[in-house]
Write a protein that holds these residues in place. Structure first.
Motif, PDB file in Angstrom:
ATOM      1  N   ASP A  15       0.834  -1.209   0.000  1.00  0.00           N
ATOM      2  CA  ASP A  15       0.000   0.000   0.000  1.00  0.00           C
ATOM      3  C   ASP A  15       0.866   1.255   0.000  1.00  0.00           C
ATOM      4  O   ASP A  15       0.539   2.235  -0.668  1.00  0.00           O
ATOM      5  CB  ASP A  15      -0.933   0.021   1.219  1.00  0.00           C
ATOM      6  N   GLU A  16       1.962   1.227   0.751  1.00  0.00           N
ATOM      7  CA  GLU A  16       2.866   2.383   0.771  1.00  0.00           C
ATOM      8  C   GLU A  16       3.548   2.569  -0.588  1.00  0.00           C
ATOM      9  O   GLU A  16       3.668   3.683  -1.087  1.00  0.00           O
ATOM     10  CB  GLU A  16       3.921   2.212   1.882  1.00  0.00           C
ATOM     11  N   ARG A  17       3.970   1.448  -1.176  1.00  0.00           N
ATOM     12  CA  ARG A  17       4.587   1.527  -2.517  1.00  0.00           C
ATOM     13  C   ARG A  17       3.584   2.086  -3.534  1.00  0.00           C
ATOM     14  O   ARG A  17       3.923   2.913  -4.369  1.00  0.00           O
ATOM     15  CB  ARG A  17       5.089   0.152  -2.976  1.00  0.00           C
ATOM     16  N   ARG A  18       2.357   1.652  -3.430  1.00  0.00           N
ATOM     17  CA  ARG A  18       1.291   2.124  -4.328  1.00  0.00           C
ATOM     18  C   ARG A  18       1.093   3.640  -4.144  1.00  0.00           C
ATOM     19  O   ARG A  18       0.958   4.390  -5.111  1.00  0.00           O
ATOM     20  CB  ARG A  18      -0.006   1.339  -4.033  1.00  0.00           C
ATOM     21  N   ALA A  19       1.118   4.093  -2.891  1.00  0.00           N
ATOM     22  CA  ALA A  19       0.929   5.524  -2.608  1.00  0.00           C
ATOM     23  C   ALA A  19       2.083   6.357  -3.187  1.00  0.00           C
ATOM     24  O   ALA A  19       1.864   7.444  -3.727  1.00  0.00           O
ATOM     25  CB  ALA A  19       0.812   5.749  -1.099  1.00  0.00           C
ATOM     26  N   LEU A  41       8.955   0.918 -10.416  1.00  0.00           N
ATOM     27  CA  LEU A  41       9.053   1.961  -9.385  1.00  0.00           C
ATOM     28  C   LEU A  41      10.298   1.806  -8.515  1.00  0.00           C
ATOM     29  O   LEU A  41      10.547   0.735  -7.962  1.00  0.00           O
ATOM     30  CB  LEU A  41       7.811   1.905  -8.477  1.00  0.00           C
ATOM     31  N   HIS A  42      11.058   2.866  -8.433  1.00  0.00           N
ATOM     32  CA  HIS A  42      12.119   2.967  -7.441  1.00  0.00           C
ATOM     33  C   HIS A  42      11.678   4.040  -6.456  1.00  0.00           C
ATOM     34  O   HIS A  42      11.284   5.127  -6.877  1.00  0.00           O
ATOM     35  CB  HIS A  42      13.451   3.373  -8.086  1.00  0.00           C
ATOM     36  N   VAL A  43      11.715   3.720  -5.180  1.00  0.00           N
ATOM     37  CA  VAL A  43      11.307   4.696  -4.161  1.00  0.00           C
ATOM     38  C   VAL A  43      12.538   5.505  -3.769  1.00  0.00           C
ATOM     39  O   VAL A  43      13.495   4.967  -3.214  1.00  0.00           O
ATOM     40  CB  VAL A  43      10.688   3.985  -2.935  1.00  0.00           C
ATOM     41  N   ASP A  44      12.506   6.788  -4.095  1.00  0.00           N
ATOM     42  CA  ASP A  44      13.660   7.645  -3.834  1.00  0.00           C
ATOM     43  C   ASP A  44      13.477   8.431  -2.536  1.00  0.00           C
ATOM     44  O   ASP A  44      12.400   8.953  -2.272  1.00  0.00           O
ATOM     45  CB  ASP A  44      13.847   8.634  -4.997  1.00  0.00           C
ATOM     46  N   HIS A  45      14.544   8.498  -1.766  1.00  0.00           N
ATOM     47  CA  HIS A  45      14.573   9.392  -0.598  1.00  0.00           C
ATOM     48  C   HIS A  45      14.983  10.774  -1.126  1.00  0.00           C
ATOM     49  O   HIS A  45      16.123  10.947  -1.559  1.00  0.00           O
ATOM     50  CB  HIS A  45      15.597   8.924   0.434  1.00  0.00           C
ATOM     51  N   ALA A  71      10.609   7.225  -8.585  1.00  0.00           N
ATOM     52  CA  ALA A  71      11.673   7.506  -9.555  1.00  0.00           C
ATOM     53  C   ALA A  71      11.804   6.348 -10.521  1.00  0.00           C
ATOM     54  O   ALA A  71      11.476   5.200 -10.189  1.00  0.00           O
ATOM     55  CB  ALA A  71      12.996   7.735  -8.834  1.00  0.00           C
ATOM     56  N   CYS A  72      12.287   6.664 -11.721  1.00  0.00           N
ATOM     57  CA  CYS A  72      12.649   5.607 -12.661  1.00  0.00           C
ATOM     58  C   CYS A  72      14.021   5.082 -12.231  1.00  0.00           C
ATOM     59  O   CYS A  72      14.707   5.701 -11.410  1.00  0.00           O
ATOM     60  CB  CYS A  72      12.684   6.136 -14.095  1.00  0.00           C
TER      61      CYS A  72
END
Ligand SMILES: [Zn+2]
Length: 151
Positions: A15-19, A41-45, A71-72
């Motif tokens: 769910d967090e990744r989806r958000a 999806l790459h989750v970027d800080h 992010a890509c």
């Protein structure tokens, strides 16, 4: 001497990744590339984790949804530990780097096959007005330390 290491990164739920994915409507927050599936999806800080301790002291958690952007793969790898403005400057320097390092690129420019269009970089999330809470933290911290206020 103790060497500070940021805590292990939180593992995100689906769910967090989806958000995070939906934060920029399925696009990379930086270049705007369309992420066709969640697998891309790459989750970027946005503010890199190496600054974790500094922000933690001020009550901000860099490993939280407030600091995540989609992010890509390319942007995530290229940005790595850069803060936003350093990442922007690195992209704006790309034509110079290519001119310096890539003979094929220089040759293509000479033949008019490639045209360099130098311009300020505006990230996709900026152009589309996506709010990033962690970027406000920077302003708070700067204001606090500039005025000399102590906690
Ligand atoms: Zn990108």
């Amino acid at each position: 001497m103790t060497v500070y290491r940021p805590p292990a990164r939180k593992r995100l739920t689906q769910d967090e990744r989806r958000a995070v994915y939906e934060r920029c409507n399925g696009h990379c927050a930086y270049c705007g590339f369309e992420l066709e599936t969640m697998h891309q999806l790459h989750v970027d800080h946005v503010i890199p984790m190496e600054f974790y301790e500094l922000y933690e002291v001020e009550g901000y958690d860099l490993d939280s949804m407030d600091n995540f952007l989609p992010a890509c793969c390319s942007c995530n790898i290229y940005k790595h530990t850069y803060r936003l403005e350093k990442f922007r400057a690195a992209i704006e320097r790309m034509p110079d780097v290519l001119q310096r390092d890539a003979a094929t690129f220089r040759h293509a420019v000479r033949f008019g096959m490639v045209e360099i269009k130098q311009h300020p970089v505006v990230f996709y999330f900026e152009a589309t007005g996506v709010d990033v809470p962690s970027l406000h933290w920077d302003a708070e911290i700067e204001k606090k330390y500039r005025t000399g206020e102590q906690k």
